[in-house]
Write an enzyme that holds these catalytic residues in place. Structure first.
Site, PDB file in Angstrom:
ATOM      1  N   ASP A  49       1.490  -3.967  -0.247  1.00 38.48           N
ATOM      2  CA  ASP A  49       1.833  -4.480  -1.431  1.00 38.48           C
ATOM      3  C   ASP A  49       3.160  -3.774  -1.976  1.00 38.48           C
ATOM      4  O   ASP A  49       3.362  -2.439  -1.923  1.00 38.48           O
ATOM      5  CB  ASP A  49       0.795  -3.850  -2.378  1.00 38.48           C
ATOM      6  CG  ASP A  49       1.177  -4.121  -3.876  1.00 38.48           C
ATOM      7  OD1 ASP A  49       0.574  -5.198  -4.441  1.00 38.48           O
ATOM      8  OD2 ASP A  49       1.888  -3.354  -4.487  1.00 38.48           O
ATOM      9  N   TYR A  54      10.523  -1.405  -6.555  1.00 41.68           N
ATOM     10  CA  TYR A  54      10.391  -0.202  -5.716  1.00 41.68           C
ATOM     11  C   TYR A  54      11.482  -0.139  -4.884  1.00 41.68           C
ATOM     12  O   TYR A  54      11.638   1.161  -4.484  1.00 41.68           O
ATOM     13  CB  TYR A  54       9.298  -0.516  -4.911  1.00 41.68           C
ATOM     14  CG  TYR A  54       7.921  -0.589  -5.409  1.00 41.68           C
ATOM     15  CD1 TYR A  54       7.523  -0.570  -6.941  1.00 41.68           C
ATOM     16  CD2 TYR A  54       6.684  -1.047  -4.729  1.00 41.68           C
ATOM     17  CE1 TYR A  54       6.368  -0.625  -7.436  1.00 41.68           C
ATOM     18  CE2 TYR A  54       5.356  -1.240  -5.256  1.00 41.68           C
ATOM     19  CZ  TYR A  54       5.163  -1.047  -6.628  1.00 41.68           C
ATOM     20  OH  TYR A  54       4.370  -1.247  -7.319  1.00 41.68           O
ATOM     21  N   LYS A  79       6.275  -8.238  -6.444  1.00 42.26           N
ATOM     22  CA  LYS A  79       6.287  -8.802  -7.800  1.00 42.26           C
ATOM     23  C   LYS A  79       7.676  -8.809  -8.637  1.00 42.26           C
ATOM     24  O   LYS A  79       8.567  -7.969  -8.012  1.00 42.26           O
ATOM     25  CB  LYS A  79       5.712  -7.463  -8.615  1.00 42.26           C
ATOM     26  CG  LYS A  79       4.363  -7.030  -7.864  1.00 42.26           C
ATOM     27  CD  LYS A  79       3.984  -5.776  -8.571  1.00 42.26           C
ATOM     28  CE  LYS A  79       2.747  -5.157  -7.542  1.00 42.26           C
ATOM     29  NZ  LYS A  79       3.436  -4.199  -6.597  1.00 42.26           N
TER      30      LYS A  79
END
Length: 275
Positions: A49, A54, A79
Site C-alpha cells: 500500500d 508518500y 491513492k
C-alpha cells in the site's frame, strides 16, 4: 515463506484482496522502501500500500519489478492526493502514479481524503479508470459515513474499500457496521497505534497466546473483518507482523480489546484536516 499471508477477502466486485499488506507511509524512496517491499514479498506478503503523497511509488515499483513474483499474484494500492483532486487532474495524477510504479494497471486506487467540493468529481474519474480496466478496484480513504452517504447520492459504483485509521484506541465500530451494510471492505491504517503498544490489556493477551502485542492487535482486526497494512522497514518486524494466521483470540479477548476504545486519533480527523 508463509503461504497463509496470501489469504484474501473478496471485494464486492469479486476481486480478491489480501487480509495483510505492507504499508509504506513515511518510508523514504530508494533503498529504504525497496528493501522493505522486497523483505515483505520474500516473507510472503502479496499486498503493498503506497500513495502519491508518500513520494515512494518509484521505489515500490522497482521492488515489485525485481521481486520475481508474477504480477497477477501481487496487489498494489495507491491513492490520489488532495491537491490533485477533481476530474481531469485525478486522471492525470493516476497516469503519473502508474508511470512511477511502472505498472500496466493498479489493483486498488483510493481517494486519499474527502476534500470538500472535490471528492465527487474525483470519484467520477475513479469510476472511469475502473470501467476502462486501468484499476481492478476503487475506493476511498478517511471517509466518515456522512461522506459516503454524500458520495453515494451521485455515484454509479459503491466504493469497494474504505481505508481509515483503526486500532484498539479508535475501534470505529459504527463505521465498520456502516461499511458492512453497504458491502464496503474496511481497511486499517496505523493499526499499531504508531508503536504505542505498552497497554496492559494487550500485554496480558499477548502473553497468554505467546504472541506480541502487535500480533494481537492485527489478529483483532482480522477477526473483525478488517484488512491491515502495518508499516515497517525492519525485516524482523515485517516477519513478526505476519504471524497472525496461526492463532485465534477468544470472545473475551475480543471484548477486552474492544473496551480499550477512547476514540483517540493519532492522525487527522476527516472532518477537520487542512492539507
Amino acid at each position: 515463506m508463509n503461504n497463509r499471508l496470501a489469504e484474501c477477502t473478496e471485494l464486492s466486485n469479486g476481486v480478491k484482496m489480501p487480509w495483510l499488506g505492507l504499508g509504506v507511509w513515511k518510508v523514504e524512496d530508494g533503498h529504504m522502501v525497496e528493501n522493505a517491499v522486497r523483505s515483505a514479498i520474500q516473507t510472503g506478503y502479496r499486498s503493498i500500500d503506497t500513495a502519491a503523497v508518500y513520494g515512494n511509488e518509484q521505489g515500490v515499483g522497482r521492488a515489485v519489478a525485481e521481486a520475481g513474483v508474477p504480477r497477477e499474484e501481487l496487489f498494489i494500492t495507491t491513492k490520489v492526493w488532495n491537491s490533485d483532486q477533481g476530474y481531469e487532474t485525478t486522471l492525470q495524477a493516476f497516469e503519473e502514479s502508474r508511470r512511477k510504479l511502472g505498472l500496466d494497471y493498479v489493483d486498488l486506487y483510493l481517494i486519499h481524503w474527502p476534500v470538500k467540493g472535490k471528492y465527487k468529481d474525483t470519484w467520477k474519474a475513479l469510476e472511469k479508470l475502473y470501467k476502462e480496466g486501468s484499476v481492478r478496484a476503487i475506493g476511498v480513504s478517511n471517509f466518515h459515513p456522512h461522506h459516503l452517504d454524500d458520495l453515494l447520492t451521485d455515484a454509479e459504483i459503491v466504493p469497494m474499500v474504505n481505508q481509515v485509521e483503526t486500532h484498539p484506541l479508535l475501534s470505529q465500530k459504527e463505521l465498520l457496521r456502516y461499511c458492512k451494510d453497504k458491502g464496503i471492505q474496511m481497511e486499517a491504517w496505523s493499526p499499531l497505534m504508531q508503536g504505542n503498544l505498552d497497554h496492559p490489556v494487550l500485554q496480558e493477551i499477548a502473553q497468554a497466546h505467546g504472541k506480541s502485542p502487535a500480533q494481537v492487535i492485527l489478529r483483532w482486526d482480522l477477526q473483525n473483518g478488517v484488512i491491515v497494512i502495518p508499516k515497517s522497514t525492519n525485516e524482523q518486524r515485517i516477519k513478526e507482523n505476519s504471524g497472525i494466521f496461526d492463532f485465534e483470540l477468544s470472545a473475551s479477548d475480543m471484548e477486552k480489546i474492544d473496551s480499550m476504545n477512547e476514540n483517540k486519533r493519532f492522525g487527522a480527523d476527516p472532518d477537520n484536516f487542512n492539507f
